[in-house]
Write a protein that holds these residues in place. Structure first.
Motif, PDB file in Angstrom:
ATOM      1  N   ASP A 228      20.959 -15.750 -34.548  1.00  0.00           N
ATOM      2  CA  ASP A 228      21.506 -16.833 -35.353  1.00  0.00           C
ATOM      3  C   ASP A 228      21.789 -18.082 -34.534  1.00  0.00           C
ATOM      4  O   ASP A 228      21.843 -19.184 -35.078  1.00  0.00           O
ATOM      5  CB  ASP A 228      22.801 -16.342 -36.025  1.00  0.00           C
ATOM      6  N   VAL A 229      21.954 -17.925 -33.214  1.00  0.00           N
ATOM      7  CA  VAL A 229      22.193 -19.096 -32.360  1.00  0.00           C
ATOM      8  C   VAL A 229      20.988 -19.374 -31.460  1.00  0.00           C
ATOM      9  O   VAL A 229      21.104 -20.029 -30.427  1.00  0.00           O
ATOM     10  CB  VAL A 229      23.483 -18.951 -31.530  1.00  0.00           C
ATOM     11  N   GLY A 230      19.820 -18.851 -31.862  1.00  0.00           N
ATOM     12  CA  GLY A 230      18.582 -19.255 -31.218  1.00  0.00           C
ATOM     13  C   GLY A 230      18.065 -18.380 -30.107  1.00  0.00           C
ATOM     14  O   GLY A 230      17.042 -18.706 -29.496  1.00  0.00           O
ATOM     15  N   VAL A 231      18.725 -17.269 -29.809  1.00  0.00           N
ATOM     16  CA  VAL A 231      18.211 -16.369 -28.771  1.00  0.00           C
ATOM     17  C   VAL A 231      16.963 -15.675 -29.307  1.00  0.00           C
ATOM     18  O   VAL A 231      16.960 -15.137 -30.412  1.00  0.00           O
ATOM     19  CB  VAL A 231      19.272 -15.332 -28.364  1.00  0.00           C
ATOM     20  N   ALA A 232      15.904 -15.672 -28.515  1.00  0.00           N
ATOM     21  CA  ALA A 232      14.635 -15.091 -28.962  1.00  0.00           C
ATOM     22  C   ALA A 232      14.061 -14.140 -27.920  1.00  0.00           C
ATOM     23  O   ALA A 232      12.863 -13.869 -27.922  1.00  0.00           O
ATOM     24  CB  ALA A 232      13.632 -16.201 -29.279  1.00  0.00           C
ATOM     25  N   SER A 233      14.910 -13.620 -27.041  1.00  0.00           N
ATOM     26  CA  SER A 233      14.471 -12.677 -26.022  1.00  0.00           C
ATOM     27  C   SER A 233      15.520 -11.581 -25.901  1.00  0.00           C
ATOM     28  O   SER A 233      16.711 -11.874 -25.728  1.00  0.00           O
ATOM     29  CB  SER A 233      14.284 -13.396 -24.677  1.00  0.00           C
ATOM     30  N   PHE A 234      15.068 -10.333 -25.989  1.00  0.00           N
ATOM     31  CA  PHE A 234      15.986  -9.202 -26.002  1.00  0.00           C
ATOM     32  C   PHE A 234      15.463  -8.083 -25.110  1.00  0.00           C
ATOM     33  O   PHE A 234      14.257  -7.940 -24.919  1.00  0.00           O
ATOM     34  CB  PHE A 234      16.167  -8.662 -27.429  1.00  0.00           C
ATOM     35  N   GLU A 235      16.402  -7.285 -24.589  1.00  0.00           N
ATOM     36  CA  GLU A 235      16.065  -6.058 -23.882  1.00  0.00           C
ATOM     37  C   GLU A 235      16.631  -4.888 -24.670  1.00  0.00           C
ATOM     38  O   GLU A 235      17.754  -4.955 -25.176  1.00  0.00           O
ATOM     39  CB  GLU A 235      16.629  -6.073 -22.462  1.00  0.00           C
ATOM     40  N   SER A 236      15.855  -3.817 -24.761  1.00  0.00           N
ATOM     41  CA  SER A 236      16.278  -2.648 -25.529  1.00  0.00           C
ATOM     42  C   SER A 236      15.586  -1.420 -24.954  1.00  0.00           C
ATOM     43  O   SER A 236      14.697  -1.527 -24.102  1.00  0.00           O
ATOM     44  CB  SER A 236      15.932  -2.828 -27.011  1.00  0.00           C
ATOM     45  N   SER A 237      15.990  -0.253 -25.451  1.00  0.00           N
ATOM     46  CA  SER A 237      15.500   0.995 -24.889  1.00  0.00           C
ATOM     47  C   SER A 237      15.099   1.952 -26.003  1.00  0.00           C
ATOM     48  O   SER A 237      15.901   2.236 -26.897  1.00  0.00           O
ATOM     49  CB  SER A 237      16.594   1.628 -24.022  1.00  0.00           C
ATOM     50  N   PHE A 238      13.867   2.444 -25.956  1.00  0.00           N
ATOM     51  CA  PHE A 238      13.395   3.345 -27.014  1.00  0.00           C
ATOM     52  C   PHE A 238      14.267   4.603 -27.045  1.00  0.00           C
ATOM     53  O   PHE A 238      14.700   5.127 -26.026  1.00  0.00           O
ATOM     54  CB  PHE A 238      11.910   3.658 -26.848  1.00  0.00           C
ATOM     55  N   GLY A 239      14.557   5.049 -28.271  1.00  0.00           N
ATOM     56  CA  GLY A 239      15.384   6.238 -28.431  1.00  0.00           C
ATOM     57  C   GLY A 239      16.861   6.028 -28.172  1.00  0.00           C
ATOM     58  O   GLY A 239      17.631   6.980 -28.190  1.00  0.00           O
ATOM     59  N   GLU A 240      17.271   4.779 -27.896  1.00  0.00           N
ATOM     60  CA  GLU A 240      18.643   4.460 -27.504  1.00  0.00           C
ATOM     61  C   GLU A 240      19.005   5.147 -26.192  1.00  0.00           C
ATOM     62  O   GLU A 240      20.164   5.508 -25.939  1.00  0.00           O
ATOM     63  CB  GLU A 240      19.645   4.823 -28.600  1.00  0.00           C
ATOM     64  N   LEU A 241      18.012   5.330 -25.326  1.00  0.00           N
ATOM     65  CA  LEU A 241      18.274   5.886 -24.002  1.00  0.00           C
ATOM     66  C   LEU A 241      19.057   4.896 -23.162  1.00  0.00           C
ATOM     67  O   LEU A 241      19.006   3.693 -23.389  1.00  0.00           O
ATOM     68  CB  LEU A 241      16.947   6.210 -23.301  1.00  0.00           C
ATOM     69  N   GLY A 242      19.758   5.411 -22.152  1.00  0.00           N
ATOM     70  CA  GLY A 242      20.412   4.524 -21.203  1.00  0.00           C
ATOM     71  C   GLY A 242      21.912   4.610 -21.246  1.00  0.00           C
ATOM     72  O   GLY A 242      22.510   5.543 -21.767  1.00  0.00           O
ATOM     73  N   GLY A 243      22.530   3.578 -20.691  1.00  0.00           N
ATOM     74  CA  GLY A 243      23.978   3.539 -20.575  1.00  0.00           C
ATOM     75  C   GLY A 243      24.360   2.867 -19.281  1.00  0.00           C
ATOM     76  O   GLY A 243      23.646   2.018 -18.758  1.00  0.00           O
ATOM     77  N   CYS A 244      25.468   3.243 -18.728  1.00  0.00           N
ATOM     78  CA  CYS A 244      25.944   2.679 -17.470  1.00  0.00           C
ATOM     79  C   CYS A 244      26.607   3.806 -16.671  1.00  0.00           C
ATOM     80  O   CYS A 244      27.407   4.553 -17.238  1.00  0.00           O
ATOM     81  CB  CYS A 244      26.939   1.550 -17.720  1.00  0.00           C
ATOM     82  N   PRO A 245      26.264   3.960 -15.386  1.00  0.00           N
ATOM     83  CA  PRO A 245      26.871   5.043 -14.612  1.00  0.00           C
ATOM     84  C   PRO A 245      28.388   4.944 -14.491  1.00  0.00           C
ATOM     85  O   PRO A 245      29.063   5.961 -14.312  1.00  0.00           O
ATOM     86  CB  PRO A 245      26.205   4.885 -13.234  1.00  0.00           C
ATOM     87  N   VAL A 246      28.919   3.720 -14.543  1.00  0.00           N
ATOM     88  CA  VAL A 246      30.373   3.522 -14.472  1.00  0.00           C
ATOM     89  C   VAL A 246      30.785   2.560 -15.572  1.00  0.00           C
ATOM     90  O   VAL A 246      30.130   1.547 -15.787  1.00  0.00           O
ATOM     91  CB  VAL A 246      30.801   2.957 -13.104  1.00  0.00           C
ATOM     92  N   PRO A 247      31.843   2.828 -16.328  1.00  0.00           N
ATOM     93  CA  PRO A 247      32.629   4.053 -16.333  1.00  0.00           C
ATOM     94  C   PRO A 247      32.025   5.097 -17.259  1.00  0.00           C
ATOM     95  O   PRO A 247      31.023   4.829 -17.917  1.00  0.00           O
ATOM     96  CB  PRO A 247      33.971   3.560 -16.878  1.00  0.00           C
ATOM     97  N   ALA A 248      32.677   6.260 -17.353  1.00  0.00           N
ATOM     98  CA  ALA A 248      32.216   7.303 -18.262  1.00  0.00           C
ATOM     99  C   ALA A 248      32.316   6.829 -19.702  1.00  0.00           C
ATOM    100  O   ALA A 248      33.199   6.059 -20.065  1.00  0.00           O
ATOM    101  CB  ALA A 248      33.051   8.568 -18.057  1.00  0.00           C
ATOM    102  N   GLY A 249      31.376   7.294 -20.528  1.00  0.00           N
ATOM    103  CA  GLY A 249      31.409   6.966 -21.946  1.00  0.00           C
ATOM    104  C   GLY A 249      30.606   5.759 -22.343  1.00  0.00           C
ATOM    105  O   GLY A 249      30.536   5.420 -23.526  1.00  0.00           O
ATOM    106  N   ALA A 250      29.962   5.078 -21.369  1.00  0.00           N
ATOM    107  CA  ALA A 250      29.152   3.900 -21.686  1.00  0.00           C
ATOM    108  C   ALA A 250      27.772   4.370 -22.120  1.00  0.00           C
ATOM    109  O   ALA A 250      26.881   4.580 -21.310  1.00  0.00           O
ATOM    110  CB  ALA A 250      29.050   2.979 -20.468  1.00  0.00           C
ATOM    111  N   THR A 251      27.609   4.564 -23.418  1.00  0.00           N
ATOM    112  CA  THR A 251      26.390   5.173 -23.948  1.00  0.00           C
ATOM    113  C   THR A 251      25.248   4.172 -24.006  1.00  0.00           C
ATOM    114  O   THR A 251      25.341   3.072 -23.509  1.00  0.00           O
ATOM    115  CB  THR A 251      26.660   5.767 -25.335  1.00  0.00           C
TER     116      THR A 251
END
Length: 312
Positions: A228-251
């Motif tokens: 809506d504010v003009g961003v036209a570039s995105f990063e995403s992950s098939f299957g909703e894979l990923g997260g962040c090693p720190v902290p716990a619970g970052a899906t």
């Protein structure tokens, strides 16, 4: 709602951001066939691996083997994540196999120290050297700023601090800045306010990319707010894979197929074959032996003919 972009770019980060967060190492053969499948879905940018220390992230210890084995169409740009000059040295040994690099740091001191055991300034000092050398090697460069929308340790991250880091990365050679919602703290109102401010701070010569996680179920709403504010570039992950090693619970990251489905239904073109992408997610589900978080992979693409979706 403002006028939406007619077309967006999506970089698939699952083979790096997703695979590195799995508790077990995925076999190199399986990684290669998953990347080869993704590269034939219409995706034009794929982050395939990272040249990090194998003892730190053993899930990506086969970075060189993966790069050498994958076979992708000529119009697919491949990127690798490099943490430092040593990682860049290793990557450049395979320079003919990829086109772009990404570097990263956090916008909050606490998360940066927890993630890479460095202060922000120490990270910037090293990344300036990496970006300069990568540009000299003819590589396109992205700088990713984690915790851009909030930090689980510090709370609010000032927008100007994020802008300052982004300017440092731009001045060092980054042609694209990725703003990471690393632990899923962003909300749509915040997204609508921050991206125009960052655009004003950086000027029009740098591509702004949104990287949302679905930790709290708000990722698609944040994608829409960014559009809506003009961003036209995105990063995403098939299957909703990923997260962040720190902290716990970052899906996981927002699922690529969920983003593609929403955008295409809204008339925003992605160039991606959604059924083929769902096949790739099904392959990943079978390799990992567990259900994945993607909604579209479960329900199937929208079928306007009235027929029941084909089970996958």
């Amino acid at each position: 709602m403002g006028e939406l972009p007619q077309r967006v770019k999506i970089r698939e980060v699952g083979p790096r951001d997703g695979f590195q967060n799995e508790p077990e190492t995925i076999d190199t053969f399986d990684k290669v066939r998953l990347i080869d499948q993704l590269a034939r879905t219409g995706l034009r940018r794929i982050e395939v691996t990272s040249f990090v220390r194998p003892d730190v992230i053993p899930q990506l210890a086969d970075a060189a083997a993966v790069l050498e084995a994958i076979e992708v169409p000529d119009d697919v740009a491949l990127s690798v994540l490099v943490p430092n000059e040593r990682g860049l040295d290793r990557a450049l040994e395979h320079r003919d196999r990829f086109h772009e690099i990404s570097v990263f740091l956090s916008a909050s001191e606490s998360h940066n120290r927890a993630n890479v055991n460095r202060s922000i300034e120490e990270s910037l000092t090293g990344l300036r050297l990496v970006l300069g050398r990568a540009r000299d090697a003819g590589l396109r460069c992205e700088g990713v700023i984690s915790t851009s929308f909030g930090c689980p340790y510090e709370g609010v991250v000032p927008a100007e601090r994020v802008a300052e880091i982004a300017r440092e990365l731009r001045d060092a050679g980054a042609q694209e800045i990725g703003f990471g919602d690393t632990t899923g703290m962003a909300n749509p109102r915040q997204v609508r306010e921050l991206f125009p401010a960052w655009r004003e701070a950086l000027g029009d010569d740098v591509e702004l990319t949104a990287h949302f996680h679905n930790t709290r179920g708000q990722a698609l709403a944040n994608v829409l707010a960014a559009l809506d504010v003009g961003v036209a570039s995105f990063e995403s992950s098939f299957g909703e894979l990923g997260g962040c090693p720190v902290p716990a619970g970052a899906t996981g990251n927002v699922a690529t197929e969920d983003v593609v489905s929403m955008l295409e239904e809204m008339g925003v073109r992605t160039g991606i074959d959604l059924p083929a992408l769902v096949v790739a997610t099904g392959m990943a589900r079978d390799v990992l032996g567990r259900p994945l978080g993607s909604h579209v992979a479960t329900a199937g693409p929208v079928d306007w003919s009235g027929a029941a979706p084909t089970s996958r």
